[in-house]
Design an enzyme around this catalytic site. Sequence first.
Site, mmCIF file in Angstrom:
data_model
loop_
_atom_site.group_PDB
_atom_site.id
_atom_site.type_symbol
_atom_site.label_atom_id
_atom_site.label_comp_id
_atom_site.label_asym_id
_atom_site.label_seq_id
_atom_site.Cartn_x
_atom_site.Cartn_y
_atom_site.Cartn_z
ATOM 1 N N GLU A 1 -25.623 44.442 2.906
ATOM 2 C CA GLU A 1 -24.439 45.314 2.865
ATOM 3 C C GLU A 1 -24.404 46.085 1.556
ATOM 4 O O GLU A 1 -24.979 45.643 0.566
ATOM 5 C CB GLU A 1 -23.152 44.457 2.897
ATOM 6 C CG GLU A 1 -23.019 43.603 4.091
ATOM 7 C CD GLU A 1 -21.875 42.590 3.945
ATOM 8 O OE1 GLU A 1 -20.990 42.785 3.090
ATOM 9 O OE2 GLU A 1 -21.908 41.607 4.700
ATOM 10 N N LYS B 1 -22.762 47.154 -1.881
ATOM 11 C CA LYS B 1 -21.855 46.475 -2.820
ATOM 12 C C LYS B 1 -20.929 47.543 -3.405
ATOM 13 O O LYS B 1 -21.325 48.337 -4.259
ATOM 14 C CB LYS B 1 -22.674 45.790 -3.919
ATOM 15 C CG LYS B 1 -21.834 44.966 -4.875
ATOM 16 C CD LYS B 1 -22.761 44.134 -5.743
ATOM 17 C CE LYS B 1 -22.070 43.269 -6.765
ATOM 18 N NZ LYS B 1 -20.791 43.642 -7.245
ATOM 19 N N ASP C 1 -18.134 49.421 -5.439
ATOM 20 C CA ASP C 1 -17.740 49.248 -6.836
ATOM 21 C C ASP C 1 -16.248 49.493 -6.991
ATOM 22 O O ASP C 1 -15.809 50.580 -7.353
ATOM 23 C CB ASP C 1 -18.551 50.213 -7.707
ATOM 24 C CG ASP C 1 -18.540 49.779 -9.153
ATOM 25 O OD1 ASP C 1 -18.067 48.655 -9.432
ATOM 26 O OD2 ASP C 1 -19.000 50.554 -10.006
ATOM 27 N N TYR D 1 -15.232 42.961 4.059
ATOM 28 C CA TYR D 1 -16.570 42.408 4.254
ATOM 29 C C TYR D 1 -16.571 40.900 4.481
ATOM 30 O O TYR D 1 -17.602 40.270 4.466
ATOM 31 C CB TYR D 1 -17.490 42.754 3.079
ATOM 32 C CG TYR D 1 -16.872 42.545 1.707
ATOM 33 C CD1 TYR D 1 -16.531 41.281 1.258
ATOM 34 C CD2 TYR D 1 -16.650 43.632 0.865
ATOM 35 C CE1 TYR D 1 -15.979 41.094 0.009
ATOM 36 C CE2 TYR D 1 -16.091 43.451 -0.392
ATOM 37 C CZ TYR D 1 -15.758 42.184 -0.813
ATOM 38 O OH TYR D 1 -15.209 42.001 -2.049
ATOM 39 N N LYS E 1 -28.294 44.069 -8.087
ATOM 40 C CA LYS E 1 -27.644 45.158 -8.832
ATOM 41 C C LYS E 1 -28.628 46.281 -9.111
ATOM 42 O O LYS E 1 -29.728 46.046 -9.617
ATOM 43 C CB LYS E 1 -27.132 44.630 -10.166
ATOM 44 C CG LYS E 1 -26.038 43.593 -10.009
ATOM 45 C CD LYS E 1 -24.689 44.233 -10.045
ATOM 46 C CE LYS E 1 -23.989 43.814 -11.301
ATOM 47 N NZ LYS E 1 -22.639 44.146 -11.443
ATOM 48 N N CYS F 1 -12.904 76.729 -36.631
ATOM 49 C CA CYS F 1 -12.728 76.812 -35.188
ATOM 50 C C CYS F 1 -13.801 77.724 -34.592
ATOM 51 O O CYS F 1 -13.988 78.850 -35.051
ATOM 52 C CB CYS F 1 -11.341 77.363 -34.865
ATOM 53 S SG CYS F 1 -11.104 77.657 -33.109
ATOM 54 N N CYS G 1 -11.897 81.025 -33.226
ATOM 55 C CA CYS G 1 -11.149 81.995 -34.037
ATOM 56 C C CYS G 1 -11.446 81.853 -35.528
ATOM 57 O O CYS G 1 -10.847 82.532 -36.355
ATOM 58 C CB CYS G 1 -9.649 81.854 -33.775
ATOM 59 S SG CYS G 1 -8.970 80.317 -34.424
ATOM 60 N N CYS H 1 -7.413 72.961 -34.488
ATOM 61 C CA CYS H 1 -7.323 74.323 -34.997
ATOM 62 C C CYS H 1 -5.838 74.646 -35.154
ATOM 63 O O CYS H 1 -5.086 74.599 -34.190
ATOM 64 C CB CYS H 1 -7.978 75.285 -34.020
ATOM 65 S SG CYS H 1 -7.568 76.996 -34.391
ATOM 66 N N CYS I 1 -5.261 81.615 -31.324
ATOM 67 C CA CYS I 1 -6.590 81.103 -30.962
ATOM 68 C C CYS I 1 -6.717 81.198 -29.428
ATOM 69 O O CYS I 1 -5.937 80.574 -28.700
ATOM 70 C CB CYS I 1 -6.714 79.670 -31.455
ATOM 71 S SG CYS I 1 -8.257 78.889 -31.001
HETATM 72 S S1 IVH Z 1 -19.050 39.170 -0.636
HETATM 73 C C1 IVH Z 1 -18.238 34.756 -1.245
HETATM 74 N N1 IVH Z 1 -19.671 41.666 -0.042
HETATM 75 O O1 IVH Z 1 -18.735 42.247 -5.611
HETATM 76 C C2 IVH Z 1 -18.522 36.204 -0.972
HETATM 77 N N2 IVH Z 1 -18.690 41.244 -2.159
HETATM 78 O O2 IVH Z 1 -20.105 40.739 -7.730
HETATM 79 C C3 IVH Z 1 -17.841 37.077 -1.915
HETATM 80 N N3 IVH Z 1 -18.297 43.254 -3.526
HETATM 81 O O3 IVH Z 1 -16.505 39.546 -5.768
HETATM 82 C C4 IVH Z 1 -18.082 38.510 -1.908
HETATM 83 N N4 IVH Z 1 -19.074 44.694 -2.066
HETATM 84 O O4 IVH Z 1 -15.558 41.997 -5.344
HETATM 85 C C5 IVH Z 1 -19.155 40.835 -0.961
HETATM 86 N N5 IVH Z 1 -20.226 43.826 0.625
HETATM 87 C C6 IVH Z 1 -19.713 42.999 -0.285
HETATM 88 C C7 IVH Z 1 -19.214 43.474 -1.529
HETATM 89 C C8 IVH Z 1 -18.721 42.549 -2.454
HETATM 90 C C9 IVH Z 1 -18.527 44.562 -3.256
HETATM 91 C C10 IVH Z 1 -17.721 42.761 -4.790
HETATM 92 C C11 IVH Z 1 -16.716 41.643 -4.614
HETATM 93 C C12 IVH Z 1 -17.385 40.456 -5.220
HETATM 94 C C13 IVH Z 1 -18.263 41.097 -6.258
HETATM 95 C C14 IVH Z 1 -19.387 40.176 -6.674
#
Ligand code: IVH
Length: 677
Positions: A111, A113, A115, A222, A309, A403, A406, A421, A427
């Site tokens: 999946e 991840k 942010d 998720y 990551k 500046c 000016c 300035c 200006c």
């Molecule tokens: S699963 C026990 N799935 O990333 C399972 N986490 O670094 C817990 N996150 O705490 C999380 N996308 O806040 C899961 N597809 C995804 C995610 C995800 C982002 C975040 C989440 C988690 C953190 C871990």
Amino acid sequence: MSPQAKLQELTAELKQHNYDYYVLANPTISDREFDMKLKELEKLEQAFPQYTDPNSPTQQVGGGITKNFETVPHSTRMLSLGNTYNKEELLDFDKRVAKLNGGNAYQYTAELKFDGFAIALRYADGKLSRAITRGDGTQGDDVTANVKTIRSIPHQLRGNYPPNLEVRGEIFMHKAAFAKLNEERANKGEDLYKNPRNTAAGTIKLQDSAEVAKRPLDGFLYQLAEHGKEELDHWDSLQRMKEYGLPVNDATQLCDTIEDVWTFIEHWDTERKNLSFEIDGVVIKVNSRLQQQEMGFTSKFPRWAMSYKFETERAESKLLSISYQVGRTGAVTPVANLEPMQLLGTTVKRASLHNADFIAELDIRIGDRVFVEKGGEIIPKIVEVDASGRGPGSEPTQFTPTCPECETLLERPEGDAVYRCPNTQHCPPQVKGRIEHFIGRKAMDVASLGEGKIDVLYQSGLVRRVADLYSLQGEQLLGLSKSIINEDTGDERIVSFKEKTVENIVGGIQASKQIPFERVLFGLGIRFVGETVAKKLAFHFKNIDALIAADFETLNAVSEIGGVIAKSVIDYFSIPENREEIEQMKVAGLQFEVIEKELASNALDGAKIVVSGVFNRFSRNELKKLIEDNGGKNVSSISKSTDFIVAGDSMGPAKKEKAEKLGVRMITEDEFAEMLG
Ligand code: IVH
């Protein structure tokens, strides 16, 4: 059709449109049509509050004020994940999984991840009952009112859901929404937000959910954390969540081998730049629920899941020169001009150097090799300077003494990180910035005059200060034009004044004469006088002459006006040009006086009143308006000085307790109505 039936039909229809738009990403009507229908529903709900669905789509524009978030325990701990950073570590994870499964076959889901920040959502009988932040993992903040403003999160589940259900996921802000928010802040001369993740996390903790609604958040779920007795494999649980109408990301893939996972990772590492939101990696989970249960947890993480990551992308370049930008308030910001390079799919030529202290700390010099990163931040950042290639001619960078626009000698007030300035009156970027601020949406709202047009008017000499706008004649504008080159992309844009444009501009300027005093005052752009302070000052002094005449003590004595603001106001009006300009605007017919509202009665005589809970007879906004119209004051939190509370159903227990403790009287909406006769 009866109003009740119409109201219910519209509610259902709008819920369906929300679902089509946010979950299926397949809208069937335009945003405009949606907004019109929403307005219609709002009107109906105001007229017939008794038929209003508590989960109505109109709720998603926010409105509730939460003073302190309630702390709520999680049903099971909200865990984080272990990290891997390269293929080797990922293969190690796979070996551990194979071993723990004793030679049995297994599958993974891969999946994105997201942010953002984690959230737990509880649904009771299909209705969203609580949204809780991760907090410390065992308990978090109840941010339900704020989460309800997120349009992709359903207030009501569909299909065959169990009576108690909990899902977990991530809330985030789209890159475009973040950029727009920052653009608005830049226009107002406010500090910029750092990245979408922090902004999203900050937004969910705002106390006014109407503010939250203005900053579009989105989310994906998720994890199915509680689902009655039925246990599903992870992949199946994601499909089931979709059936319930919950937003689940479609990129998720079921993988038979770790090599398939790796292909997924490589694909998204390059594709992520084309996503509308930020991801910082990929999450891999063992698919079988039974295997997950057998593998269990370490003290911190599940053994059956891992995050991979992505590297924050870093690129090397060379500092060619430093230029300096002047803002509306005269603040001078140094900008690094770099040898163009590629970073996360875009060409980068510039990076902010923030201020003189930042330059000194890095000891960055022209010709240095530099490393630039875009780690979540939209504006690239110089993170490292390589001094090894410096020749004998290399000299420490001196911040420009004058500046760049000016040539006035810059000043750096003591304790201030920023050079300014002082030529505020002449200006060019300061003057243009002030005009842009003045016509902005929250001030005079002359939408037809964008940034490019102000530039043309300034260059032509027609507008050299705000007041000049009001002597513009249509004929003077017709035919003006200018080409504007975007320094980053090199794109050329022609700004021209055609008949229709001119008509809109002249009309917009004319209409702005009706804008109330408090917004005119905000539009003047006095330092530290934002929207709220402008309102305070306007309502306190009632007109501009009284404000100009006020001395430091008088200003400082106004509630919430501190010394810094008082001094800034005095400084502003001590400049003769500013006072002259105001006189010119007065003659042009702008509003420099508060128009006192005629009160319906003075029955409430300045009483401080809190409105809390859900009501049947009136909407919250109606109650608030009634309070103001009858001489009372709306206050948001209960204190000793609160006169009484108009309390509706489901007023929070914490509030009730506080009211009782302080001995503040609570009355019902009917009693309130009686009070007003
Ligand atoms: S699963 C026990 N799935 O990333 C399972 N986490 O670094 C817990 N996150 O705490 C999380 N996308 O806040 C899961 N597809 C995804 C995610 C995800 C982002 C975040 C989440 C988690 C953190 C871990």
